[in-house]
Design a protein around this motif. Structure first.
Motif, PDB file in Angstrom:
ATOM      1  N   ARG A 305       6.596  56.515 -15.453  1.00  0.00           N
ATOM      2  CA  ARG A 305       6.579  57.530 -14.650  1.00  0.00           C
ATOM      3  C   ARG A 305       6.033  58.428 -13.988  1.00  0.00           C
ATOM      4  NH1 ARG A 305      12.300  57.063 -16.378  1.00  0.00           N
ATOM      5  NH2 ARG A 305      12.565  59.592 -17.074  1.00  0.00           N
ATOM      6  N   LYS A 306       5.672  59.274 -15.895  1.00  0.00           N
ATOM      7  CA  LYS A 306       4.190  60.119 -16.026  1.00  0.00           C
ATOM      8  C   LYS A 306       3.505  59.836 -15.880  1.00  0.00           C
ATOM      9  CE  LYS A 306       7.298  62.827 -19.652  1.00  0.00           C
ATOM     10  NZ  LYS A 306       7.639  63.850 -21.036  1.00  0.00           N
ATOM     11  N   ALA A 307       2.789  58.302 -16.692  1.00  0.00           N
ATOM     12  CA  ALA A 307       1.768  57.428 -15.999  1.00  0.00           C
ATOM     13  C   ALA A 307       1.388  57.538 -14.518  1.00  0.00           C
ATOM     14  CB  ALA A 307       1.412  56.963 -16.490  1.00  0.00           C
ATOM     15  N   PHE A 308       2.131  57.907 -13.479  1.00  0.00           N
ATOM     16  CA  PHE A 308       2.391  57.525 -12.218  1.00  0.00           C
ATOM     17  C   PHE A 308       1.856  59.034 -11.744  1.00  0.00           C
ATOM     18  CE2 PHE A 308       3.318  55.653  -8.007  1.00  0.00           C
ATOM     19  CZ  PHE A 308       2.942  56.505  -7.516  1.00  0.00           C
ATOM     20  N   ARG A 309       2.643  60.021 -12.224  1.00  0.00           N
ATOM     21  CA  ARG A 309       2.417  61.083 -11.442  1.00  0.00           C
ATOM     22  C   ARG A 309       0.951  62.133 -12.456  1.00  0.00           C
ATOM     23  NH1 ARG A 309       6.881  65.535 -13.947  1.00  0.00           N
ATOM     24  NH2 ARG A 309       5.975  64.948 -15.400  1.00  0.00           N
ATOM     25  N   ASP A 310       1.158  61.744 -13.663  1.00  0.00           N
ATOM     26  CA  ASP A 310      -1.250  62.074 -14.283  1.00  0.00           C
ATOM     27  C   ASP A 310      -1.418  61.380 -13.738  1.00  0.00           C
ATOM     28  OD1 ASP A 310       0.442  64.431 -15.300  1.00  0.00           O
ATOM     29  OD2 ASP A 310       0.521  62.517 -17.170  1.00  0.00           O
ATOM     30  N   ALA A 311      -1.782  59.824 -12.910  1.00  0.00           N
ATOM     31  CA  ALA A 311      -3.114  59.227 -11.781  1.00  0.00           C
ATOM     32  C   ALA A 311      -2.849  60.473 -10.733  1.00  0.00           C
ATOM     33  CB  ALA A 311      -2.240  58.541 -11.608  1.00  0.00           C
ATOM     34  N   VAL A 312      -1.942  60.920 -10.123  1.00  0.00           N
ATOM     35  CA  VAL A 312      -2.503  61.348  -8.838  1.00  0.00           C
ATOM     36  C   VAL A 312      -3.004  62.922  -8.599  1.00  0.00           C
ATOM     37  CG1 VAL A 312      -1.696  61.990  -6.523  1.00  0.00           C
ATOM     38  CG2 VAL A 312      -1.131  60.264  -8.495  1.00  0.00           C
ATOM     39  N   LYS A 346       2.147  73.264 -12.853  1.00  0.00           N
ATOM     40  CA  LYS A 346       1.251  73.134 -13.093  1.00  0.00           C
ATOM     41  C   LYS A 346       1.601  72.423 -15.201  1.00  0.00           C
ATOM     42  CE  LYS A 346      -1.989  75.814 -10.353  1.00  0.00           C
ATOM     43  NZ  LYS A 346      -3.204  77.236 -10.747  1.00  0.00           N
ATOM     44  N   THR A 347       2.510  71.823 -14.376  1.00  0.00           N
ATOM     45  CA  THR A 347       2.643  71.493 -15.619  1.00  0.00           C
ATOM     46  C   THR A 347       2.429  70.015 -16.080  1.00  0.00           C
ATOM     47  OG1 THR A 347       5.611  70.937 -14.797  1.00  0.00           O
ATOM     48  CG2 THR A 347       5.053  72.940 -16.211  1.00  0.00           C
ATOM     49  N   TYR A 348       2.380  68.916 -14.693  1.00  0.00           N
ATOM     50  CA  TYR A 348       1.904  67.934 -15.141  1.00  0.00           C
ATOM     51  C   TYR A 348       1.148  67.501 -13.892  1.00  0.00           C
ATOM     52  CZ  TYR A 348       4.458  67.850 -10.524  1.00  0.00           C
ATOM     53  OH  TYR A 348       5.768  68.343  -9.722  1.00  0.00           O
ATOM     54  N   GLY A 349       0.548  66.622 -13.830  1.00  0.00           N
ATOM     55  CA  GLY A 349      -0.370  65.956 -13.019  1.00  0.00           C
ATOM     56  C   GLY A 349      -2.094  65.784 -12.508  1.00  0.00           C
ATOM     57  N   ASN A 350      -2.787  64.666 -12.055  1.00  0.00           N
ATOM     58  CA  ASN A 350      -4.086  65.177 -12.306  1.00  0.00           C
ATOM     59  C   ASN A 350      -4.656  65.307 -13.743  1.00  0.00           C
ATOM     60  OD1 ASN A 350      -7.143  64.952 -10.911  1.00  0.00           O
ATOM     61  ND2 ASN A 350      -6.931  67.767 -11.101  1.00  0.00           N
ATOM     62  N   ASN A 351      -4.133  64.399 -14.590  1.00  0.00           N
ATOM     63  CA  ASN A 351      -4.787  63.901 -15.253  1.00  0.00           C
ATOM     64  C   ASN A 351      -4.923  62.236 -16.245  1.00  0.00           C
ATOM     65  OD1 ASN A 351      -5.137  63.989 -18.523  1.00  0.00           O
ATOM     66  ND2 ASN A 351      -3.181  65.608 -19.061  1.00  0.00           N
ATOM     67  N   THR A 497      11.919  67.834 -13.469  1.00  0.00           N
ATOM     68  CA  THR A 497      10.553  67.830 -14.173  1.00  0.00           C
ATOM     69  C   THR A 497       9.800  66.883 -15.028  1.00  0.00           C
ATOM     70  OG1 THR A 497       9.933  69.503 -12.438  1.00  0.00           O
ATOM     71  CG2 THR A 497       8.522  68.823 -14.224  1.00  0.00           C
ATOM     72  N   GLU A 498      10.470  67.515 -16.551  1.00  0.00           N
ATOM     73  CA  GLU A 498      10.635  66.770 -17.935  1.00  0.00           C
ATOM     74  C   GLU A 498      10.957  65.996 -18.168  1.00  0.00           C
ATOM     75  OE1 GLU A 498      13.797  69.274 -19.705  1.00  0.00           O
ATOM     76  OE2 GLU A 498      12.150  70.982 -20.217  1.00  0.00           O
ATOM     77  N   GLN A 499      11.651  64.788 -17.333  1.00  0.00           N
ATOM     78  CA  GLN A 499      11.836  63.476 -16.405  1.00  0.00           C
ATOM     79  C   GLN A 499      11.307  62.606 -16.065  1.00  0.00           C
ATOM     80  OE1 GLN A 499      14.385  61.827 -18.926  1.00  0.00           O
ATOM     81  NE2 GLN A 499      14.182  63.907 -20.054  1.00  0.00           N
ATOM     82  N   ALA A 500      10.390  63.378 -15.764  1.00  0.00           N
ATOM     83  CA  ALA A 500       9.449  62.975 -14.666  1.00  0.00           C
ATOM     84  C   ALA A 500      10.391  61.777 -13.362  1.00  0.00           C
ATOM     85  CB  ALA A 500       8.906  61.959 -15.055  1.00  0.00           C
TER      86      ALA A 500
END
Length: 540
Positions: A305-312, A346-351, A497-500
């Motif tokens: 889940r976190k990877a999907f968020r960070d991929a965008v 800005k605690t997640y994403g685009n990473n 948010t923490e649990q994506a």
């Protein structure tokens, strides 16, 4: 009781908005409103139903308030004003709301509006299978309704619930004629299902248009409606034009007088046209979010889940689709609301680096010939099924942009399908999806949260549950203290948010463009959606 009512007033002042009344006016014709005339309005979304109890499409809200009305409405600060009720009171323990109703109000079919009619509507909403989303959320604390006399109804609750007032100001709380409640066409709505509003729906051609005529007997608008008495327009036709370029073309060529839903690619064109007016407003409630299905692979793994968020790169995706006209969202709730929790920004994403690291850790280390990640010979696939009647704001194009981003950045195969409502409902019922989309235009954030977060809620298709959060949500619903509600909803947003659990994308907005001769067009300030046509007029 005075302390409790005072607390409710504070809540109302913070919510900001107007429901079903005139709303915030957009720029338009000047001078005194003109009586009479026929207007044509092109809209993006054809309603699934015209029954307000079944209301589920924010884009259909302007149609609901043309012919149906609720006991309460919102003022421009989010407080509640009388509409079909003249006043209301709440008991000291918060368990009984007593409404005094207007006299002399009639439904379009001649039926009298009274306490018995209100009770009939509440009873119908609890009929099994009729409106489960309403019964299970907005009325989950409703116990029963008692007719005190013809103009007084007492609503008893199982436990305190301040959000109940939002129901009585919502489309789902709109009043339907008792005779209509017995109609075989009740669920679909249409000419045989009527309310008390300023317009009467008299003709509907599926796939093409719906036509309303003035209710000449109308005399019970709320105090903030813009005027009193019947509507200015004699007739109004709403044409269903799903394609944005077709809507804009119909407006610029003079085929229609008003349109809603002006895409980013056309907004500068409309703004630069001296014959047109343009206005825009953010919706309240929730942001437009992509939710992950945690009940099965691959999103039962928080790393995926976190990877999907960070991929965008959401900002880049929004820029590509909406060209700088979209407002970025970071949380479950829309940033336009008073309960929005800004600390999650800005605690997640685009990473991309973190996204690929997480997928490696989750065991998705191999890739197939098309560049998609695999594990044990199975591709990392996620399905999103978009229901065509709910697709707005180029959300199908947005989904495709997210699809491209997660493929290129992290090797995730997001499969996007736009299907009819029946197919989408079937896929959701069979749990044949990994991502689902949703946004809500509720005037109270609690109403939206109640629909999405608790276990068993109608839109809790993500499967995430947290007993502590559910306790907080229940306490917030019964609290007259705005600070306590804000604290509870902040915690909800932080945990999700923490649990994506979701990927927020943007805050939905509505746009209206109209001919210069049109006056009185506006938005509901809280919901941010176009208001009804009650206050609309055409200049000479």
């Amino acid at each position: 009781m005075r302390r409790y009512l005072a607390s409710l007033a504070v809540v109302a002042l913070l919510l900001g908005g107007c429901n079903g009344a005139a709303g915030d006016p957009a720029a338009g014709a000047t001078g005194a409103p003109v009586q009479g005339g026929k207007l044509t309005w092109a809209i993006e979304t054809e309603p699934i139903t015209f029954n307000p109890h079944q209301y589920a499409q924010a884009k259909a809200r302007l149609l609901v308030w043309n012919s149906f009305e609720a006991l309460l409405t919102h003022d421009d600060k989010g407080g509640y004003l009388p509409w079909l009720a003249t006043k209301w009171d709440v008991s000291a323990d918060g368990l009984t709301y007593t409404f005094k109703l207007r006299d002399g109000v009639t439904f379009h079919d001649g039926e009298k509006f009274d306490a018995a009619a209100v009770k009939a509507n509440l009873d119908q909403l609890l009929v099994a299978g009729y409106a489960p989303g309403v019964a299970g959320t907005q009325l989950k604390n409703f116990k029963d309704a008692q007719v005190v006399d013809a103009s007084t109804i007492a609503v008893h609750l199982k436990q305190p619930d301040v959000v109940i007032l939002d129901f009585f100001a919502s489309p789902q709380g709109a009043q339907v004629s008792p005779k209509s409640l017995k109609s075989p066409d009740l669920k679909a709505g249409g000419p045989s299902v009527v309310g008390t509003g300023p317009f009467i729906l008299d003709r509907y051609t599926k796939g093409q248009e719906v036509h309303y005529k003035k209710n000449p007997a109308y005399a019970w608008a709320p105090s903030n409606a813009g005027h009193q008495g019947p509507a200015y327009l004699d007739e109004i036709t709403y044409r269903f034009l799903k394609e944005s370029s077709v809507r804009v073309g119909a407006l610029t060529s003079g085929q229609v007088d008003v349109i809603e839903g002006v895409p980013a690619t056309e907004q500068e064109l409309v703004k630069s046209d001296p014959n047109l007016n343009f206005a825009k407003q953010l919706n309240s409630g929730t942001a437009y979010n992509l939710y992950f299905n945690l009940t099965h692979a691959p999103f039962d793994d928080i790393r995926v889940r976190k990877a999907f968020r960070d991929a965008v790169d959401v900002d880049a995706v929004l820029q590509g689709v909406y060209r700088g006209t979209a407002t970025r969202a970071w949380s479950l709730l829309s940033p336009s609301g008073p309960f929005y929790e800004a600390s999650v920004e800005k605690t997640y994403g685009n990473n991309p680096t973190e996204a690929n690291k997480l997928l490696d850790e989750a065991g998705w280390t191999a890739k197939d010939g098309e560049g998609f990640r695999t594990k044990d010979g199975k591709r990392l696939t996620a399905r999103i099924v978009l229901s065509a009647p709910f697709v707005r704001d180029k959300r199908d194009i947005l989904a495709q942009a997210v699809q491209a981003a997660v493929k290129q950045t992290a090797g995730i195969d997001l499969q996007v399908k736009v299907v009819d409502q029946g197919t989408a409902t079937d896929a959701l019922a069979k749990n044949e999806f990994e991502v689902f989309d949703n946004s809500r235009a509720d005037t109270d954030a609690g109403a939206a949260i109640n629909l999405i977060v608790p276990k068993g809620a109608p839109i809790n298709r993500h499967g995430f549950t947290d007993p502590e959060l559910e306790k907080l949500i229940t306490e917030a619903a019964g609290a007259g203290d705005t600070a306590k509600r804000k604290e509870a909803y902040a915690k909800v947003q932080k945990v999700l948010t923490e649990q994506a659990v979701l990927l927020p994308l943007y805050a939905p907005a509505d746009q209206i463009a109209s001919q210069k001769k049109v006056g009185g067009v506006g938005f509901e300030p809280t919901a941010g959606v176009p208001a009804s046509a009650y206050n609309v007029w055409i200049g000479k």
